[in-house]
Enzyme design. Structure first.
Site, PDB file in Angstrom:
ATOM      1  N   TRP A  52       0.847  -1.193   0.000  1.00 13.59           N
ATOM      2  CA  TRP A  52       0.000   0.000   0.000  1.00 13.59           C
ATOM      3  C   TRP A  52       0.884   1.245   0.000  1.00 13.59           C
ATOM      4  O   TRP A  52       1.680   1.448   0.930  1.00 13.59           O
ATOM      5  CB  TRP A  52      -0.899   0.020   1.239  1.00 13.59           C
ATOM      6  CG  TRP A  52      -1.969  -1.019   1.202  1.00 13.59           C
ATOM      7  CD1 TRP A  52      -3.179  -0.948   0.598  1.00 13.59           C
ATOM      8  CD2 TRP A  52      -1.917  -2.310   1.810  1.00 13.59           C
ATOM      9  NE1 TRP A  52      -3.896  -2.100   0.783  1.00 13.59           N
ATOM     10  CE2 TRP A  52      -3.140  -2.963   1.523  1.00 13.59           C
ATOM     11  CE3 TRP A  52      -0.958  -2.989   2.570  1.00 13.59           C
ATOM     12  CZ2 TRP A  52      -3.428  -4.244   1.969  1.00 13.59           C
ATOM     13  CZ3 TRP A  52      -1.247  -4.263   3.012  1.00 13.59           C
ATOM     14  CH2 TRP A  52      -2.464  -4.875   2.708  1.00 13.59           C
TER      15      TRP A  52
ATOM     16  N   ALA B 215     -13.352 -12.822   5.672  1.00 12.91           N
ATOM     17  CA  ALA B 215     -13.361 -11.437   5.215  1.00 12.91           C
ATOM     18  C   ALA B 215     -13.109 -11.421   3.711  1.00 12.91           C
ATOM     19  O   ALA B 215     -12.540 -12.367   3.148  1.00 12.91           O
ATOM     20  CB  ALA B 215     -12.290 -10.615   5.937  1.00 12.91           C
TER      21      ALA B 215
ATOM     22  N   VAL C 215      -5.670 -12.366   6.721  1.00 16.95           N
ATOM     23  CA  VAL C 215      -6.443 -13.613   6.596  1.00 16.95           C
ATOM     24  C   VAL C 215      -5.484 -14.789   6.442  1.00 16.95           C
ATOM     25  O   VAL C 215      -4.359 -14.639   5.974  1.00 16.95           O
ATOM     26  CB  VAL C 215      -7.410 -13.572   5.378  1.00 16.95           C
ATOM     27  CG1 VAL C 215      -8.506 -12.553   5.597  1.00 16.95           C
ATOM     28  CG2 VAL C 215      -6.651 -13.292   4.082  1.00 16.95           C
TER      29      VAL C 215
ATOM     30  N   ARG D  78      -4.501   5.826  -2.427  1.00 18.88           N
ATOM     31  CA  ARG D  78      -3.145   5.277  -2.472  1.00 18.88           C
ATOM     32  C   ARG D  78      -2.286   6.135  -3.390  1.00 18.88           C
ATOM     33  O   ARG D  78      -2.726   6.541  -4.468  1.00 18.88           O
ATOM     34  CB  ARG D  78      -3.156   3.818  -2.964  1.00 18.88           C
ATOM     35  CG  ARG D  78      -3.871   2.879  -2.012  1.00 18.88           C
ATOM     36  CD  ARG D  78      -3.888   1.455  -2.509  1.00 18.88           C
ATOM     37  NE  ARG D  78      -4.739   0.609  -1.673  1.00 18.88           N
ATOM     38  CZ  ARG D  78      -5.037  -0.652  -1.929  1.00 18.88           C
ATOM     39  NH1 ARG D  78      -4.533  -1.240  -3.007  1.00 18.88           N
ATOM     40  NH2 ARG D  78      -5.826  -1.341  -1.120  1.00 18.88           N
TER      41      ARG D  78
ATOM     42  N   HIS E 212      -7.511   1.207   2.535  1.00 18.11           N
ATOM     43  CA  HIS E 212      -8.582   0.235   2.316  1.00 18.11           C
ATOM     44  C   HIS E 212      -9.639   0.481   3.382  1.00 18.11           C
ATOM     45  O   HIS E 212      -9.425   1.268   4.310  1.00 18.11           O
ATOM     46  CB  HIS E 212      -8.057  -1.210   2.368  1.00 18.11           C
ATOM     47  CG  HIS E 212      -7.129  -1.476   3.522  1.00 18.11           C
ATOM     48  ND1 HIS E 212      -6.477  -2.660   3.708  1.00 18.11           N
ATOM     49  CD2 HIS E 212      -6.739  -0.705   4.574  1.00 18.11           C
ATOM     50  CE1 HIS E 212      -5.731  -2.615   4.799  1.00 18.11           C
ATOM     51  NE2 HIS E 212      -5.878  -1.434   5.346  1.00 18.11           N
TER      52      HIS E 212
ATOM     53  N   GLN F   4     -14.070   0.961  -2.356  1.00 18.10           N
ATOM     54  CA  GLN F   4     -13.839  -0.428  -1.978  1.00 18.10           C
ATOM     55  C   GLN F   4     -14.977  -0.882  -1.075  1.00 18.10           C
ATOM     56  O   GLN F   4     -15.554  -0.082  -0.337  1.00 18.10           O
ATOM     57  CB  GLN F   4     -12.499  -0.560  -1.253  1.00 18.10           C
ATOM     58  CG  GLN F   4     -11.954  -1.977  -1.189  1.00 18.10           C
ATOM     59  CD  GLN F   4     -10.527  -2.008  -0.664  1.00 18.10           C
ATOM     60  OE1 GLN F   4     -10.241  -1.493   0.409  1.00 18.10           O
ATOM     61  NE2 GLN F   4      -9.618  -2.614  -1.419  1.00 18.10           N
TER      62      GLN F   4
END
Length: 310
Positions: A134, A278, A231, A174, A148, A188
């Protein structure tokens, strides 16, 4: 007007009843007592009748106005030429509607975010190589324009206990060069579900249903292993490329995975008891795929020739 004229004629300062009551002084004591009592009773009765008649007239007038100006709320609205929704907004609403129909709630968060929530609460501590994914626009040394909408997932989990089912739409920023597939600002939609007994099968079933709702019941989906710090395991989800020539091939539409145990522990959840999944996707990319748009920069170029197509 007629009622007011009657009041003045009967009950006014020079009215008929007022004149009678003023003449009581000419009577003897006993007659004055009798006539005075009758006069006061008559005055009270007339004033009561006057007030009632006034109410009746007002209510009749209001009823007449209500009948003349009544609006039938069941009639369809008249179309008004007030413009149209931006294609990103249209697709964003389709996305949120699909997940709301599956029991998710919509939450929103700040666009200027703490580093603590934007990175650290998502298993991306200081010095973690994943931060290179990022290109962050910093406001000061602890605040940045969020890269995000995932930070809101941590905020939600801090404030409520499972079960949790939320989606987080919003704008992200970004610092990167723009081209046909990249913008420095974009929308997003992040999603989160946490509860006891949630498995990867729940993630696959939810996202498969989403793809069918948005792209049609004939859509096929594919999951492949991918890496995201928050995740484990992580996957990217693709759908069969129905817009490609010959209807062959796959195209990625989102990243997803099972919530990392460290993220759950960081918000006070017991990772031995709770699991969750997620996912995150970009509405502009969904719109590009759905409508055959070949350049993401069209969305924010303010070219009416482009916008009027939607």
């Amino acid at each position: 007007d007629e009622l007011e004229q009657w009041r003045v004629r009967i009950l006014g300062r020079r009215g008929e009843l007022t004149g009678i009551l003023r003449g009581l002084a000419q009577l003897d004591l006993e007659e004055r007592r009798q006539v005075g009592a009758l006069g006061n009773q008559a005055k009270a009765a007339l004033e009561e009748g006057l007030e009632k008649r006034g109410r009746d007239i007002s209510e009749a007038r209001l009823a007449q106005v209500a009948d003349l100006e009544r609006i039938d709320v069941t009639l369809p609205g008249r179309p008004v030429a007030t413009g149209r929704l931006h294609p990103t907004t249209q697709v964003l609403r389709e996305i949120t509607d699909a997940f709301v129909a599956m029991g998710f709630s919509i939450v929103e968060g700040p666009e200027v975010e703490w580093d603590h929530y934007n990175f650290e609460m998502l298993n991306i501590p200081q010095g973690h190589p994943a931060r290179d994914m990022w290109n962050t626009l910093w406001v000061d040394y602890v605040n940045e324009l969020r890269t995000h909408t995932s930070p809101m997932q941590a905020r939600v989990m801090e404030s409520v206990q499972p079960p949790v089912r939320v989606i987080v739409p919003g704008k992200c920023y970004r610092y990167e060069a723009t081209d046909a597939t990249h913008e420095w600002h974009f929308y997003q939609v992040e999603g989160l579900a946490v509860d006891e007994g949630i498995t990867f099968a729940d993630l696959k079933g939810t996202l498969y249903e989403f793809a069918r709702r948005l792209f049609g019941t004939e859509r096929k989906v594919r999951f492949r292993c991918d890496y995201f710090p928050f995740v484990e395991p992580g996957v990217d989800m693709s759908i069969d490329c129905f817009s490609c020539e010959g209807s062959s091939g796959w195209i990625e539409i989102m990243g997803a995975g099972m919530v990392h145990p460290r993220v759950l522990a960081g918000v006070g959840y017991d990772p031995e008891k709770y699991t969750g999944f997620a996912f995150g996707l970009g509405p502009e990319r969904i719109a590009m795929l759905k409508y055959g748009i070949d350049d993401i920069r069209h969305f924010y170029s303010n070219d009416l020739r482009f916008l009027r197509q939607f």
